[in-house]
Design an enzyme around this catalytic site. Structure first.
Site, PDB file in Angstrom:
ATOM      1  N   HIS A  83       0.822  -1.212   0.000  1.00 31.21           N
ATOM      2  CA  HIS A  83       0.000   0.000   0.000  1.00 31.21           C
ATOM      3  C   HIS A  83       0.855   1.261   0.000  1.00 31.21           C
ATOM      4  CE1 HIS A  83       0.227  -0.208   4.564  1.00 31.21           C
ATOM      5  NE2 HIS A  83       0.251   1.113   4.417  1.00 31.21           N
ATOM      6  N   ASP A 219       1.276  -7.756   2.298  1.00 33.49           N
ATOM      7  CA  ASP A 219       1.360  -6.317   2.032  1.00 33.49           C
ATOM      8  C   ASP A 219       2.817  -5.880   1.874  1.00 33.49           C
ATOM      9  OD1 ASP A 219       0.934  -3.613   1.822  1.00 33.49           O
ATOM     10  OD2 ASP A 219      -0.346  -3.456   3.587  1.00 33.49           O
ATOM     11  N   SER A 645       3.933   2.206   8.483  1.00 30.27           N
ATOM     12  CA  SER A 645       3.697   1.276   7.380  1.00 30.27           C
ATOM     13  C   SER A 645       5.007   1.023   6.650  1.00 30.27           C
ATOM     14  CB  SER A 645       2.666   1.857   6.411  1.00 30.27           C
ATOM     15  OG  SER A 645       1.395   1.886   6.991  1.00 30.27           O
TER      16      SER A 645
END
Length: 723
Positions: A83, A219, A645
């Protein structure tokens, strides 16, 4: 005795809470190092941050200013979340080459794809500059005068502090203005896409599973840093070569187990751990409900069109993910704050602090802080609500309004700086908008506009609405704008912005889309922003004094960490499951079996690639499986937030065991209140990353770059040798 007990709980947390906090890496020696050793770490603080020798900090760059990444090979191979690289993957995708749908893998350096504007920034040095920044600040100054002087001092520090020509000095505030740190940074600007799994792996579960545990998402994405021939930052060039890092992370194949030590290194964005109870009540009861309602409406419309049209799905994939991310986070945040009784606990802490202020005779210095918080937060509530509606409607969720607002700013540039500045800004805007309209659908945006403009007119306090919005008919206004405004396609906008400044402004004033934005922006900047900023400045001053009181009145061993501010931080903890509700317990590791249990053929969120199905059926996991199963995700007690992240999850020995990508829904309130019972970060097991790269994609060229290790097995061998 009761008051003392509360203060002790507040300022000197129990042993389990050693797993919370976001710590400055240059200041780990002492308490933090002892805590990490207690939790199982085998490294030293010098292994994590070292000014003179290579250390972990040298392998953890800030990815494109918003995420974290890690260098995993001596050729500058960079790992981050899917992402985090989503916009770049999308920008290289088309219906003919849909890398979102099918994935992308460069089998050689020549196949790697450039990404103009993407950066990777390394932190070179950290230095405390509080004395220099606070020079000349007196208590007699107003808050506004203090800020002016502080900004002047910061500019002097940035300009005068030593650095190399290709580096940059940055000063950031900590502890709400009680400490200032200088960061020397070097930023690499040639970052190329190397690999990405299909979204059915990298975004498996999509928005349904976002912020949820158990999770089964691969991810991750891979990039490479390129440098000039001197290994220094350079703009993209075919002559650039792969970057040679000071340090890269070896990768452990030993996996994780409950209670294993975990260290997460990265750039957490923003937290507000020391907000007073009155502020948390406002978040729960006023701010979050407004944000959620607006995004509820926008997301429902976008989702409807994305499911029906593959082209719109590609156009809106990144935008939808960005909007949905915080929409769901705010929902979980409200749930967690309520469930953990954060307001009640903060009120107890405030009561204990008040008693300590009185006991120490500090009433004149600190006695009015909490009553003033109550006063200012009561005053700011209606302004804060109006501000959220404005930001969510104009700047975040309606594309026509956001583009028209850029034109509104263009007019301000002309009014304040003249024709030359107007020309420069206009030319940049026209160039930038071409890419923006590539992913624009008038049909989708029109429906979003109608829904959100109606919510705006209803939700904004009436005294802050433009006159044109009173008794406004949302459907009629929408029809007028989307039939007549130039902002509905690129060619029309480009034509609208042609001509000299006065001609362009005259055309803008006649455009119905621009007229809506002008009315909304004028009302906001005249009726809302000035008072909001005045009250926010007063609140910031109180927060500084409140933090000063906490630091001054706390025991020496109190664990008071600075709020996140997008600077490099360390958070440590353990692999651990949790219990979100009565009679429910979640294990800390998920496996590929869970993907197959969720699998829905052809589904937007839960489809599975055929190759992955075949690998699962054959149990063909190579060296990456464990006991006949393929681990995917695991959770820990690391205190993370947005910006973490892509952060590396590092084991006790300094090896990569995973990468952070999310938090559990019940623990998203950790931006305001960290609860060790509920707060868990979610990480991709590095073995699943390697399995996808190797067995699924066949990109053995990338596997060959890596340093794969077995620290647990080596430890056992060492013990046996000693025996």
């Amino acid at each position: 005795m009761k008051i003392f007990r509360l203060l002790f709980i507040f300022l000197s947390l129990p042993l389990f809470a050693q797993q919370g906090g976001m710590w400055i890496p240059s200041l780990l020696e002492g308490m933090n190092e002892a805590e990490m050793t207690n939790l199982g770490m085998k490294m030293t603080a010098q292994d994590i941050y070292n000014l003179n020798n290579a250390s972990l900090k040298d392998a953890v760059p800030h990815f494109n200013g918003g995420c974290t990444s890690e260098v995993i090979s001596k050729q500058g191979l960079l790992l981050t979340n899917h992402h985090c690289g989503y916009s770049q993957i999308q920008s290289h995708s088309s219906l003919e080459h849909d890398y979102l749908e099918n994935g992308f893998w460069a089998m050689s350096l020549k196949e790697e794809l450039p990404n103009p504007g993407v950066t990777a920034s390394f932190m070179v040095r950290i230095e405390d500059v509080t004395t220099q920044v606070m020079n000349g600040i007196t208590e007699a100054m107003t808050e506004a005068d203090k800020q002016i002087k502080i900004e002047e001092n910061i500019a002097n520090v940035v300009q005068s502090s030593p650095k190399e020509a290709w580096q940059e000095n940055r000063v950031r505030t900590f502890y709400e203005g009680n400490q200032y740190m200088l960061f020397v940074v070097e930023t690499y600007k040639d970052i190329r896409l190397v690999g990405a799994p299909p979204s059915s792996i990298g975004k498996f579960g999509s928005d349904t599973d976002n912020w949820i545990w158990p999770r089964h998402t691969g991810d991750f994405s891979l990039f490479r840093i390129y440098a000039d021939k001197n290994n220094r930052p350079a703009e993209y060039s075919e002559d650039n070569v792969p970057y040679t890092p000071k340090h890269f992370l070896p990768i452990s194949l030993d996996g994780v187990a409950e209670d294993d030590f975990t260290l997460v290194f990265g750039y957490p964005g923003t937290t507000d751990e020391y907000l007073p109870s009155v502020a948390i009540e406002q978040v729960i009861n006023t701010i979050n409900p407004a944000r959620i309602a607006i995004r509820d409406a926008a997301l429902a419309i976008q989702d409807k069109y994305m499911r029906a049209d593959p082209q719109i799905k590609i156009q809106y994939a990144s935008k939808f993910a960005r909007i949905a991310n915080y929409w769901k986070k705010w929902k979980g945040e409200t749930l967690g704050l309520t469930k953990s009784n954060a307001v009640g606990i903060k009120k107890q802490q405030e009561s204990a602090l008040t008693s300590q202020i009185n006991k120490k005779g500090k009433q004149q210095e600190y006695g009015q802080i909490l009553p003033q918080f109550e006063k200012y937060y009561t005053e700011i509530e209606s302004y804060a609500l109006a501000r959220e509606y404005y930001l969510e409607t104009v700047l975040r969720n309606v594309e026509l309004l956001r583009t028209a607002y850029q034109a509104y700013q263009l007019k301000q540039v002309y009014d304040n700086r003249g024709a030359q500045s107007f020309e420069d800004r206009r030319n940049n805007m026209v160039e930038r908008l071409e890419g923006q309209y590539k992913d624009y659908s008038k049909q989708v945006d029109e429906e979003v506009f109608e829904a959100l403009i109606a919510l705006y007119a209803k939700g904004v306090p009436q005294q802050f609405l433009p006159d044109s919005f009173k008794n406004m008919n949302a459907q009629q206004l929408t029809d007028k704008v989307y039939k007549n405004s130039a902002f509905v396609d690129y060619a029309s906008v480009k034509n609208l912005l042609e001509g000299d400044a006065e001609t362009v402004i005259a055309k803008l004033n006649s455009d119905p889309g621009f007229q809506v934005v002008k009315d909304m922006a004028d009302a906001y900047f005249e009726k809302v922003a000035p008072k909001y900023e005045e009250l926010e400045l007063n609140i910031s001053g109180l927060e500084r004094d409140y933090m000063k009181a906490l630091l001054e009145l706390s025991p020496k061993d109190a664990r008071i960490f600075p709020n996140a501010n997008s600077t490099l931080r360390v958070t440590y903890g353990k692999v651990a499951g949790y219990s979100p509700a009565d009679a429910i317990y979640y294990e800390p590791v998920t496996h590929l079996e869970g993907v197959m249990q969720k699998y829905v053929p052809g589904d937007y969120e839960f489809d599975v690639p055929q190759k992955l199905l075949e690998l699962y059926k054959a149990k063909d996991y190579g060296q990456y499986g464990e006991n006949g199963k393929m681990p995917i995700n695991f959770i820990g007690t690391n205190h993370t937030t947005g910006g973490n992240s892509g952060s590396p999850a590092i084991d006790a020995y300094g090896n990569l065991i995973g990468l952070n990508f999310d938090r559990v829904w019940e623990g998203t309130m950790s931006d305001y209140y960290y609860d060790p019972a509920l707060s868990r970060n979610i990480m991709v097991d590095i073995r699943y990353v390697l399995f996808i790269v190797d067995k699924y994609a066949g990109a053995k060229n990338l596997i060959d770059e890596l340093m794969l290790v077995h620290p647990k097995k080596e430890k056992r061998k060492s013990k046996n040798r000693k025996k």
